[in-house]
Design a protein around this motif. Structure first.
Motif, PDB file in Angstrom:
ATOM      1  N   LYS A  74       0.825  -1.210   0.000  1.00 54.05           N
ATOM      2  CA  LYS A  74       0.000   0.000   0.000  1.00 54.05           C
ATOM      3  C   LYS A  74       0.859   1.260   0.000  1.00 54.05           C
ATOM      4  N   ASP A  75       2.009   1.211   0.704  1.00 52.95           N
ATOM      5  CA  ASP A  75       2.878   2.392   0.791  1.00 52.95           C
ATOM      6  C   ASP A  75       3.723   2.595  -0.476  1.00 52.95           C
ATOM      7  N   GLY A  76       3.532   1.726  -1.475  1.00 51.72           N
ATOM      8  CA  GLY A  76       4.250   1.862  -2.738  1.00 51.72           C
ATOM      9  C   GLY A  76       5.533   1.059  -2.824  1.00 51.72           C
ATOM     10  N   SER A  77       5.966   0.487  -1.717  1.00 53.15           N
ATOM     11  CA  SER A  77       7.201  -0.291  -1.753  1.00 53.15           C
ATOM     12  C   SER A  77       6.955  -1.646  -2.399  1.00 53.15           C
ATOM     13  N   LYS A  78       8.051  -2.206  -2.915  1.00 54.89           N
ATOM     14  CA  LYS A  78       7.990  -3.508  -3.584  1.00 54.89           C
ATOM     15  C   LYS A  78       8.595  -4.566  -2.677  1.00 54.89           C
ATOM     16  N   ILE A  79       8.013  -5.759  -2.731  1.00 58.22           N
ATOM     17  CA  ILE A  79       8.535  -6.890  -1.984  1.00 58.22           C
ATOM     18  C   ILE A  79       8.605  -8.094  -2.919  1.00 58.22           C
ATOM     19  N   LEU A  80       9.556  -8.980  -2.663  1.00 57.99           N
ATOM     20  CA  LEU A  80       9.623 -10.228  -3.403  1.00 57.99           C
ATOM     21  C   LEU A  80       8.752 -11.240  -2.684  1.00 57.99           C
ATOM     22  N   VAL A  81       7.862 -11.880  -3.421  1.00 61.05           N
ATOM     23  CA  VAL A  81       6.939 -12.823  -2.811  1.00 61.05           C
ATOM     24  C   VAL A  81       6.981 -14.166  -3.525  1.00 61.05           C
ATOM     25  N   GLU A  82       6.783 -15.213  -2.743  1.00 57.80           N
ATOM     26  CA  GLU A  82       6.612 -16.556  -3.282  1.00 57.80           C
ATOM     27  C   GLU A  82       5.121 -16.849  -3.215  1.00 57.80           C
ATOM     28  N   VAL A  83       4.568 -17.286  -4.328  1.00 56.29           N
ATOM     29  CA  VAL A  83       3.126 -17.469  -4.452  1.00 56.29           C
ATOM     30  C   VAL A  83       2.805 -18.905  -4.828  1.00 56.29           C
ATOM     31  N   PHE A  84       1.808 -19.466  -4.155  1.00 55.39           N
ATOM     32  CA  PHE A  84       1.198 -20.713  -4.593  1.00 55.39           C
ATOM     33  C   PHE A  84      -0.285 -20.438  -4.757  1.00 55.39           C
ATOM     34  N   SER A  85      -0.803 -20.655  -5.941  1.00 52.35           N
ATOM     35  CA  SER A  85      -2.208 -20.379  -6.226  1.00 52.35           C
ATOM     36  C   SER A  85      -2.830 -21.555  -6.964  1.00 52.35           C
ATOM     37  N   GLN A  86      -4.009 -21.928  -6.511  1.00 47.48           N
ATOM     38  CA  GLN A  86      -4.723 -23.079  -7.070  1.00 47.48           C
ATOM     39  C   GLN A  86      -6.170 -22.673  -7.350  1.00 47.48           C
ATOM     40  N   LEU A  87      -6.667 -23.019  -8.539  1.00 47.09           N
ATOM     41  CA  LEU A  87      -8.071 -22.779  -8.865  1.00 47.09           C
ATOM     42  C   LEU A  87      -8.899 -23.985  -8.434  1.00 47.09           C
ATOM     43  N   TYR A  88     -10.039 -23.703  -7.786  1.00 47.81           N
ATOM     44  CA  TYR A  88     -10.962 -24.748  -7.355  1.00 47.81           C
ATOM     45  C   TYR A  88     -12.358 -24.411  -7.840  1.00 47.81           C
ATOM     46  N   LYS A  89     -13.108 -25.444  -8.172  1.00 49.72           N
ATOM     47  CA  LYS A  89     -14.533 -25.279  -8.459  1.00 49.72           C
ATOM     48  C   LYS A  89     -15.221 -25.275  -7.100  1.00 49.72           C
ATOM     49  N   TYR A  90     -15.795 -24.151  -6.730  1.00 47.16           N
ATOM     50  CA  TYR A  90     -16.404 -23.974  -5.410  1.00 47.16           C
ATOM     51  C   TYR A  90     -17.808 -24.575  -5.379  1.00 47.16           C
ATOM     52  N   ALA A  91     -18.391 -24.677  -4.217  1.00 39.56           N
ATOM     53  CA  ALA A  91     -19.724 -25.263  -4.043  1.00 39.56           C
ATOM     54  C   ALA A  91     -20.785 -24.553  -4.884  1.00 39.56           C
ATOM     55  N   ASP A  92     -20.581 -23.262  -5.150  1.00 38.01           N
ATOM     56  CA  ASP A  92     -21.557 -22.502  -5.949  1.00 38.01           C
ATOM     57  C   ASP A  92     -21.362 -22.720  -7.455  1.00 38.01           C
ATOM     58  N   GLY A  93     -20.394 -23.590  -7.823  1.00 42.90           N
ATOM     59  CA  GLY A  93     -20.146 -23.890  -9.222  1.00 42.90           C
ATOM     60  C   GLY A  93     -19.169 -22.951  -9.901  1.00 42.90           C
ATOM     61  N   LEU A  94     -18.728 -21.917  -9.201  1.00 39.26           N
ATOM     62  CA  LEU A  94     -17.804 -20.940  -9.768  1.00 39.26           C
ATOM     63  C   LEU A  94     -16.368 -21.268  -9.374  1.00 39.26           C
ATOM     64  N   ASP A  95     -15.436 -20.960 -10.277  1.00 36.49           N
ATOM     65  CA  ASP A  95     -14.023 -21.102  -9.949  1.00 36.49           C
ATOM     66  C   ASP A  95     -13.604 -20.011  -8.976  1.00 36.49           C
ATOM     67  N   LYS A  96     -12.785 -20.417  -8.004  1.00 35.46           N
ATOM     68  CA  LYS A  96     -12.183 -19.462  -7.081  1.00 35.46           C
ATOM     69  C   LYS A  96     -10.717 -19.834  -6.944  1.00 35.46           C
ATOM     70  N   ALA A  97      -9.891 -18.828  -6.746  1.00 26.44           N
ATOM     71  CA  ALA A  97      -8.459 -19.048  -6.552  1.00 26.44           C
ATOM     72  C   ALA A  97      -8.151 -18.984  -5.058  1.00 26.44           C
ATOM     73  N   PHE A  98      -7.454 -19.989  -4.572  1.00 23.21           N
ATOM     74  CA  PHE A  98      -6.949 -20.018  -3.210  1.00 23.21           C
ATOM     75  C   PHE A  98      -5.450 -19.760  -3.327  1.00 23.21           C
ATOM     76  N   THR A  99      -4.989 -18.668  -2.739  1.00 22.20           N
ATOM     77  CA  THR A  99      -3.615 -18.224  -2.952  1.00 22.20           C
ATOM     78  C   THR A  99      -2.905 -17.978  -1.626  1.00 22.20           C
ATOM     79  N   PHE A 100      -1.741 -18.605  -1.464  1.00 21.94           N
ATOM     80  CA  PHE A 100      -0.868 -18.374  -0.319  1.00 21.94           C
ATOM     81  C   PHE A 100       0.334 -17.568  -0.792  1.00 21.94           C
ATOM     82  N   ILE A 101       0.717 -16.572   0.003  1.00 21.31           N
ATOM     83  CA  ILE A 101       1.838 -15.706  -0.364  1.00 21.31           C
ATOM     84  C   ILE A 101       2.779 -15.539   0.821  1.00 21.31           C
ATOM     85  N   ASN A 102       4.075 -15.694   0.561  1.00 23.48           N
ATOM     86  CA  ASN A 102       5.119 -15.461   1.562  1.00 23.48           C
ATOM     87  C   ASN A 102       6.019 -14.337   1.087  1.00 23.48           C
TER      88      ASN A 102
END
Length: 142
Positions: A74-102
């Motif tokens: 938010k303050d405009g600074s940049k950070i290096l992040v490791e991301v794991f993101s997976q798309l899932y078909k949710y109970a409502d039938g729509l795709d949602k992304a579950f994403t973990f970031i370090n």
């Protein structure tokens, strides 16, 4: 449960609308959950980066991706992040992304400093683990 993790976690729509952000995400990026829901994914990543664009392409094709990207706080600074993101078909039938970031900024800084240290000496340098298995060595060792 996910509010008690050290990793930033998001639930989002595949095209970037953020539905849920945990406390670690709010602390890492400096936004509230309500702000995340307003700004979406494009405000927290360097979307111009070829690595980011390739990562999205891989996620759409394979439904998951793991990689290192540039995060924007938010303050405009940049950070290096490791991301794991997976798309899932949710109970409502729509795709949602579950994403973990370090945030890996500090780890990358230490790795760079270590590389400079071991490769800018005239001495041989061999790094071994507790069982004396070679983990790394510098170019003078060759």
């Amino acid at each position: 449960m996910l509010d008690n993790t050290l990793n930033a976690f998001f639930i989002s729509r595949p095209y970037g609308n953020i539905i849920k952000a945990n406390k670690a995400a709010c602390q890492m990026y400096g936004y509230s959950e309500a702000e995340f829901q307003q700004i979406g994914r494009s405000a927290i990543f360097d979307t111009e980066s070829s690595d980011y664009q390739q990562g999205l392409k891989v996620r759409y094709e394979k439904r998951s991706v793991k990689g290192e990207f540039i995060g924007l706080k938010k303050d405009g600074s940049k950070i290096l992040v490791e991301v794991f993101s997976q798309l899932y078909k949710y109970a409502d039938g729509l795709d949602k992304a579950f994403t973990f970031i370090n945030d890996i900024s500090n780890r990358k800084k230490v790795e760079t400093e270590m590389d400079l240290l071991i490769n800018n000496t005239e001495e041989m340098f061999i790094l071994v683990d507790k069982d004396f298995v070679i983990i790394s060595f510098n170019k003078q060792t060759l």
